[in-house]
Design a protein around this motif. Structure first.
Motif, PDB file in Angstrom:
ATOM      1  N   LEU A  48       0.815  -1.216   0.000  1.00 38.42           N
ATOM      2  CA  LEU A  48       0.000   0.000   0.000  1.00 38.42           C
ATOM      3  C   LEU A  48       0.845   1.261   0.000  1.00 38.42           C
ATOM      4  O   LEU A  48       0.563   2.210  -0.745  1.00 38.42           O
ATOM      5  CB  LEU A  48      -0.947  -0.007   1.206  1.00 38.42           C
ATOM      6  N   VAL A  49       1.866   1.303   0.828  1.00 42.55           N
ATOM      7  CA  VAL A  49       2.731   2.494   0.884  1.00 42.55           C
ATOM      8  C   VAL A  49       3.386   2.715  -0.473  1.00 42.55           C
ATOM      9  O   VAL A  49       3.395   3.840  -0.991  1.00 42.55           O
ATOM     10  CB  VAL A  49       3.789   2.350   2.003  1.00 42.55           C
ATOM     11  N   ASN A  50       3.907   1.660  -1.065  1.00 41.15           N
ATOM     12  CA  ASN A  50       4.546   1.812  -2.379  1.00 41.15           C
ATOM     13  C   ASN A  50       3.529   2.234  -3.440  1.00 41.15           C
ATOM     14  O   ASN A  50       3.834   3.076  -4.286  1.00 41.15           O
ATOM     15  CB  ASN A  50       5.253   0.516  -2.770  1.00 41.15           C
ATOM     16  N   ARG A  51       2.325   1.679  -3.391  1.00 40.83           N
ATOM     17  CA  ARG A  51       1.281   2.052  -4.358  1.00 40.83           C
ATOM     18  C   ARG A  51       0.868   3.507  -4.216  1.00 40.83           C
ATOM     19  O   ARG A  51       0.559   4.187  -5.191  1.00 40.83           O
ATOM     20  CB  ARG A  51       0.051   1.149  -4.188  1.00 40.83           C
ATOM     21  N   LEU A  52       0.904   4.017  -2.975  1.00 46.43           N
ATOM     22  CA  LEU A  52       0.449   5.391  -2.728  1.00 46.43           C
ATOM     23  C   LEU A  52       1.592   6.410  -2.719  1.00 46.43           C
ATOM     24  O   LEU A  52       1.440   7.510  -2.210  1.00 46.43           O
ATOM     25  CB  LEU A  52      -0.337   5.446  -1.413  1.00 46.43           C
ATOM     26  N   ARG A  54      -0.752  10.023   3.534  1.00 47.39           N
ATOM     27  CA  ARG A  54      -1.734  10.010   4.627  1.00 47.39           C
ATOM     28  C   ARG A  54      -3.118  10.437   4.129  1.00 47.39           C
ATOM     29  O   ARG A  54      -4.124   9.851   4.512  1.00 47.39           O
ATOM     30  CB  ARG A  54      -1.287  10.928   5.767  1.00 47.39           C
ATOM     31  N   ALA A  55      -3.157  11.456   3.300  1.00 43.16           N
ATOM     32  CA  ALA A  55      -4.437  11.925   2.760  1.00 43.16           C
ATOM     33  C   ALA A  55      -5.078  10.843   1.888  1.00 43.16           C
ATOM     34  O   ALA A  55      -6.274  10.565   2.003  1.00 43.16           O
ATOM     35  CB  ALA A  55      -4.232  13.213   1.960  1.00 43.16           C
ATOM     36  N   ALA A  56      -4.282  10.208   1.033  1.00 42.70           N
ATOM     37  CA  ALA A  56      -4.817   9.164   0.160  1.00 42.70           C
ATOM     38  C   ALA A  56      -5.225   7.931   0.959  1.00 42.70           C
ATOM     39  O   ALA A  56      -6.271   7.331   0.707  1.00 42.70           O
ATOM     40  CB  ALA A  56      -3.781   8.787  -0.903  1.00 42.70           C
ATOM     41  N   ALA A  57      -4.432   7.544   1.942  1.00 42.53           N
ATOM     42  CA  ALA A  57      -4.703   6.334   2.731  1.00 42.53           C
ATOM     43  C   ALA A  57      -5.983   6.455   3.544  1.00 42.53           C
ATOM     44  O   ALA A  57      -6.677   5.463   3.769  1.00 42.53           O
ATOM     45  CB  ALA A  57      -3.521   6.027   3.647  1.00 42.53           C
ATOM     46  N   ALA A  58      -6.310   7.659   3.975  1.00 42.20           N
ATOM     47  CA  ALA A  58      -7.502   7.869   4.796  1.00 42.20           C
ATOM     48  C   ALA A  58      -8.786   7.506   4.063  1.00 42.20           C
ATOM     49  O   ALA A  58      -9.799   7.218   4.699  1.00 42.20           O
ATOM     50  CB  ALA A  58      -7.568   9.321   5.273  1.00 42.20           C
ATOM     51  N   GLU A  59      -8.728   7.482   2.724  1.00 42.35           N
ATOM     52  CA  GLU A  59      -9.917   7.188   1.924  1.00 42.35           C
ATOM     53  C   GLU A  59      -9.769   5.935   1.077  1.00 42.35           C
ATOM     54  O   GLU A  59     -10.670   5.591   0.320  1.00 42.35           O
ATOM     55  CB  GLU A  59     -10.223   8.384   1.021  1.00 42.35           C
ATOM     56  N   ASP A  60      -8.644   5.235   1.200  1.00 43.41           N
ATOM     57  CA  ASP A  60      -8.368   4.075   0.366  1.00 43.41           C
ATOM     58  C   ASP A  60      -8.955   2.808   0.997  1.00 43.41           C
ATOM     59  O   ASP A  60      -8.682   2.497   2.160  1.00 43.41           O
ATOM     60  CB  ASP A  60      -6.851   3.925   0.197  1.00 43.41           C
ATOM     61  N   ALA A  61      -9.756   2.073   0.239  1.00 48.74           N
ATOM     62  CA  ALA A  61     -10.434   0.881   0.766  1.00 48.74           C
ATOM     63  C   ALA A  61      -9.458  -0.184   1.248  1.00 48.74           C
ATOM     64  O   ALA A  61      -9.676  -0.804   2.293  1.00 48.74           O
ATOM     65  CB  ALA A  61     -11.364   0.299  -0.297  1.00 48.74           C
ATOM     66  N   LEU A  96      -6.167  -1.711   8.229  1.00 49.51           N
ATOM     67  CA  LEU A  96      -6.338  -1.206   9.594  1.00 49.51           C
ATOM     68  C   LEU A  96      -7.376  -2.032  10.354  1.00 49.51           C
ATOM     69  O   LEU A  96      -7.183  -2.355  11.533  1.00 49.51           O
ATOM     70  CB  LEU A  96      -6.749   0.263   9.569  1.00 49.51           C
ATOM     71  N   ARG A  97      -8.440  -2.389   9.675  1.00 43.87           N
ATOM     72  CA  ARG A  97      -9.479  -3.224  10.277  1.00 43.87           C
ATOM     73  C   ARG A  97      -8.904  -4.592  10.678  1.00 43.87           C
ATOM     74  O   ARG A  97      -9.187  -5.116  11.746  1.00 43.87           O
ATOM     75  CB  ARG A  97     -10.648  -3.373   9.299  1.00 43.87           C
TER      76      ARG A  97
END
Length: 104
Positions: free
Chosen positions: A32-36, A69-76, A82-83
């Motif tokens: 995810l970090v690399n993708r974002l 951080r902005a993108a991750a907050a809305e990324d499914a 996180l869930r």
């Protein structure tokens, strides 16, 4: 002068009985970090010594971290990761530090 390079250093206190779950969580976040837009340097899991600490190093700049951080907050996928951590309780707590490297 260019942008200052930073490293985001994450220290995790993990449940030593849930290292496999934490490893699964870590694999998700590397992707995810690399993708974002970040540069994930991997997770460092317990081997010898303390069995309840793990570390991660990410991001070459504060600007790229803020965009992530902005993108991750809305990324499914991010929300699902996180869930997963919440449901498995593999992470007891974590700390985030922003470090600037010093090279020779």
């Amino acid at each position: 002068m260019g942008a200052t390079m930073i490293t985001v250093h994450l220290r995790y206190e993990i449940d030593p009985d849930k290292q496999a779950e934490f490893a699964d969580y870590g694999r998700r976040w590397i992707h995810l970090v690399n993708r974002l837009g970040g540069t994930h340097h991997g997770y460092f899991l317990p081997s010898e010594g303390d069995s309840d600490e793990a570390f991660a190093l990410t991001f070459p700049s504060l600007a790229s971290y803020e965009q992530y951080r902005a993108a991750a907050a809305e990324d499914a996928e991010c929300l699902d990761a996180l869930r997963f951590a919440t449901e498995t309780k593999c992470i007891r707590r974590y700390e985030r530090r922003f470090l600037s490297p010093l090279f020779e």
